[in-house]
Write an enzyme that holds these catalytic residues in place. Structure first.
Site, PDB file in Angstrom:
ATOM      1  N   PRO A   9      -1.816  -3.298   9.906  1.00 42.88           N
ATOM      2  CA  PRO A   9      -2.653  -3.736   8.885  1.00 42.88           C
ATOM      3  C   PRO A   9      -2.651  -3.364   7.527  1.00 42.88           C
ATOM      4  O   PRO A   9      -2.071  -2.235   7.260  1.00 42.88           O
ATOM      5  CB  PRO A   9      -3.985  -2.770   9.647  1.00 42.88           C
ATOM      6  CG  PRO A   9      -3.399  -1.937  10.391  1.00 42.88           C
ATOM      7  CD  PRO A   9      -2.056  -2.196  10.773  1.00 42.88           C
ATOM      8  N   ASN A  10      -3.232  -4.393   6.561  1.00 48.01           N
ATOM      9  CA  ASN A  10      -3.181  -4.214   5.301  1.00 48.01           C
ATOM     10  C   ASN A  10      -1.777  -4.378   4.521  1.00 48.01           C
ATOM     11  O   ASN A  10      -1.436  -4.184   3.454  1.00 48.01           O
ATOM     12  CB  ASN A  10      -3.810  -2.664   4.838  1.00 48.01           C
ATOM     13  CG  ASN A  10      -5.012  -2.824   5.300  1.00 48.01           C
ATOM     14  OD1 ASN A  10      -5.860  -3.731   5.034  1.00 48.01           O
ATOM     15  ND2 ASN A  10      -5.415  -1.787   6.234  1.00 48.01           N
ATOM     16  N   ARG A  17      -1.629  -3.669  -3.158  1.00 51.80           N
ATOM     17  CA  ARG A  17      -2.382  -2.651  -2.541  1.00 51.80           C
ATOM     18  C   ARG A  17      -1.879  -1.461  -3.078  1.00 51.80           C
ATOM     19  O   ARG A  17      -0.705  -0.969  -2.780  1.00 51.80           O
ATOM     20  CB  ARG A  17      -2.128  -2.750  -1.201  1.00 51.80           C
ATOM     21  CG  ARG A  17      -2.630  -1.590  -0.317  1.00 51.80           C
ATOM     22  CD  ARG A  17      -2.153  -1.458   1.133  1.00 51.80           C
ATOM     23  NE  ARG A  17      -2.767  -0.490   1.705  1.00 51.80           N
ATOM     24  CZ  ARG A  17      -2.191  -0.003   2.823  1.00 51.80           C
ATOM     25  NH1 ARG A  17      -1.126  -0.539   3.555  1.00 51.80           N
ATOM     26  NH2 ARG A  17      -2.804   1.069   3.631  1.00 51.80           N
ATOM     27  N   TYR A  22       2.342   2.555  -2.826  1.00 49.55           N
ATOM     28  CA  TYR A  22       3.097   1.536  -1.888  1.00 49.55           C
ATOM     29  C   TYR A  22       4.112   0.600  -2.933  1.00 49.55           C
ATOM     30  O   TYR A  22       4.839  -0.212  -2.329  1.00 49.55           O
ATOM     31  CB  TYR A  22       2.311   0.805  -1.169  1.00 49.55           C
ATOM     32  CG  TYR A  22       1.273   1.434   0.131  1.00 49.55           C
ATOM     33  CD1 TYR A  22       2.132   2.189   0.825  1.00 49.55           C
ATOM     34  CD2 TYR A  22       0.071   1.365  -0.285  1.00 49.55           C
ATOM     35  CE1 TYR A  22       1.406   2.672   1.780  1.00 49.55           C
ATOM     36  CE2 TYR A  22      -0.646   2.011   0.395  1.00 49.55           C
ATOM     37  CZ  TYR A  22       0.141   2.690   1.750  1.00 49.55           C
ATOM     38  OH  TYR A  22      -0.688   3.531   2.571  1.00 49.55           O
ATOM     39  N   ASN A  71       6.247  -0.381  11.475  1.00 51.29           N
ATOM     40  CA  ASN A  71       5.422   0.157  10.588  1.00 51.29           C
ATOM     41  C   ASN A  71       3.989  -0.375  11.067  1.00 51.29           C
ATOM     42  O   ASN A  71       3.432  -1.412  10.577  1.00 51.29           O
ATOM     43  CB  ASN A  71       5.586  -0.098   9.268  1.00 51.29           C
ATOM     44  CG  ASN A  71       4.741   0.613   8.175  1.00 51.29           C
ATOM     45  OD1 ASN A  71       3.735   1.276   8.893  1.00 51.29           O
ATOM     46  ND2 ASN A  71       5.070   0.718   6.854  1.00 51.29           N
ATOM     47  N   ALA A  74      -2.109   1.752   9.435  1.00 53.36           N
ATOM     48  CA  ALA A  74      -3.079   2.650   9.824  1.00 53.36           C
ATOM     49  C   ALA A  74      -3.419   3.015  11.236  1.00 53.36           C
ATOM     50  O   ALA A  74      -3.671   4.352  11.913  1.00 53.36           O
ATOM     51  CB  ALA A  74      -4.535   2.294   9.475  1.00 53.36           C
ATOM     52  N   GLU A  95      10.312   4.039  13.844  1.00 52.13           N
ATOM     53  CA  GLU A  95       9.044   4.214  13.124  1.00 52.13           C
ATOM     54  C   GLU A  95       9.210   4.101  11.607  1.00 52.13           C
ATOM     55  O   GLU A  95      10.054   4.886  11.291  1.00 52.13           O
ATOM     56  CB  GLU A  95       8.369   5.173  13.507  1.00 52.13           C
ATOM     57  CG  GLU A  95       7.133   5.687  12.931  1.00 52.13           C
ATOM     58  CD  GLU A  95       6.363   6.611  13.363  1.00 52.13           C
ATOM     59  OE1 GLU A  95       6.708   7.414  14.568  1.00 52.13           O
ATOM     60  OE2 GLU A  95       5.160   7.140  12.848  1.00 52.13           O
ATOM     61  N   HIS A  97       7.802   4.385   7.693  1.00 59.55           N
ATOM     62  CA  HIS A  97       6.659   4.435   6.582  1.00 59.55           C
ATOM     63  C   HIS A  97       7.120   4.242   5.404  1.00 59.55           C
ATOM     64  O   HIS A  97       8.197   4.793   4.965  1.00 59.55           O
ATOM     65  CB  HIS A  97       5.879   5.554   6.722  1.00 59.55           C
ATOM     66  CG  HIS A  97       5.139   5.673   8.287  1.00 59.55           C
ATOM     67  ND1 HIS A  97       4.094   4.662   8.528  1.00 59.55           N
ATOM     68  CD2 HIS A  97       5.378   6.392   9.414  1.00 59.55           C
ATOM     69  CE1 HIS A  97       3.744   5.126   9.606  1.00 59.55           C
ATOM     70  NE2 HIS A  97       4.452   6.019  10.287  1.00 59.55           N
ATOM     71  N   ARG A 104       0.732  13.405   2.613  1.00 57.13           N
ATOM     72  CA  ARG A 104      -0.834  12.747   2.212  1.00 57.13           C
ATOM     73  C   ARG A 104      -1.879  13.326   3.070  1.00 57.13           C
ATOM     74  O   ARG A 104      -1.737  14.755   3.470  1.00 57.13           O
ATOM     75  CB  ARG A 104      -0.582  11.205   2.336  1.00 57.13           C
ATOM     76  CG  ARG A 104       0.255  10.643   1.444  1.00 57.13           C
ATOM     77  CD  ARG A 104       0.570   9.115   1.615  1.00 57.13           C
ATOM     78  NE  ARG A 104      -0.537   8.339   1.384  1.00 57.13           N
ATOM     79  CZ  ARG A 104      -0.976   7.192   1.782  1.00 57.13           C
ATOM     80  NH1 ARG A 104       0.056   6.526   2.471  1.00 57.13           N
ATOM     81  NH2 ARG A 104      -2.085   6.880   1.449  1.00 57.13           N
TER      82      ARG A 104
HETATM   83  C1  DQA Z   1       2.061   3.575   5.755  1.00 53.02           C
HETATM   84  C2  DQA Z   1       1.054   4.838   6.102  1.00 53.02           C
HETATM   85  C3  DQA Z   1      -0.207   4.773   6.770  1.00 53.02           C
HETATM   86  O1  DQA Z   1      -0.714   6.084   6.794  1.00 53.02           O
HETATM   87  C4  DQA Z   1      -1.093   3.936   6.031  1.00 53.02           C
HETATM   88  O2  DQA Z   1      -2.086   3.838   6.839  1.00 53.02           O
HETATM   89  C5  DQA Z   1      -0.659   2.629   5.717  1.00 53.02           C
HETATM   90  C6  DQA Z   1       1.011   2.649   5.254  1.00 53.02           C
HETATM   91  C7  DQA Z   1       3.088   3.329   5.209  1.00 53.02           C
HETATM   92  O3  DQA Z   1       3.953   2.596   5.244  1.00 53.02           O
HETATM   93  O4  DQA Z   1       3.262   4.507   4.215  1.00 53.02           O
HETATM   94  O5  DQA Z   1      -1.281   1.583   5.749  1.00 53.02           O
HETATM   95  O6  DQA Z   1       2.138   3.069   7.315  1.00 53.02           O
END
Ligand code: DQA
Length: 139
Positions: A9-10, A17, A22, A71, A74, A95, A97, A104
């Site tokens: 998501p997002n 964003r 990011y 990825n 959230a 995984e 990120h 964070r």
């Molecule tokens: C994320 C880190 C997550 O905590 C966050 O909710 C994201 C992006 C990252 O790629 O840094 O949406 O996965």
């Protein structure tokens, strides 16, 4: 070699964003550059904001492709279902990120993905995906 990238998501909003966290680049532009850097790799890309769709895609690709870069965004920190899905498939999952989740908020330190993952790449910006591709090519 076929590598599937799955974004949660997002991450469709990358580029606009929270650019201080990011970066400014859209994933579509990054993805084109990634594909040209690895012409011998067959890539597939899927993004969804919906947990069940992510699980469906993990199940769809997880018995045929060579590697998944996930990825879960959230959902990393909340989803028992996605964690279970990656344990249920044959394909190894790395995984990913973009940000350093460990520098964070505390709630980002917990991952339901890590126990089922081959490894994790965290905090290298969008370059985390390229490093994930390299990890599959070298193993
Ligand atoms: C994320 C880190 C997550 O905590 C966050 O909710 C994201 C992006 C990252 O790629 O840094 O949406 O996965």
């Amino acid at each position: 070699m076929k590598i599937v990238i799955i974004n949660g998501p997002n991450l469709n909003l990358l580029g606009s964003r929270e650019p201080s966290v990011y970066g400014n680049q859209t994933f579509d532009i990054y993805y084109e550059a990634l594909k040209s850097e690895f012409p011998s790799v067959e890539f597939d890309y899927f993004q969804s904001n919906i947990e069940g769709e992510l699980i469906d895609h993990i199940q769809k690709e997880g018995f045929s492709c060579d590697g998944i870069l996930l990825n879960a965004a959230a959902y990393t920190h909340t989803s028992v279902g996605i964690g279970d899905a990656i344990k249920a498939i044959d394909t190894p999952v790395v995984e990913i990120h973009i940000s350093n989740t460990f520098s964070r908020e505390d709630f980002r330190h917990k991952s339901y993905i890590t126990p089922g993952a081959k490894g994790i790449i965290v905090g290298f910006g969008l370059d985390s995906y390229r490093l994930g591709v390299e990890s599959f090519l070298k193993s």
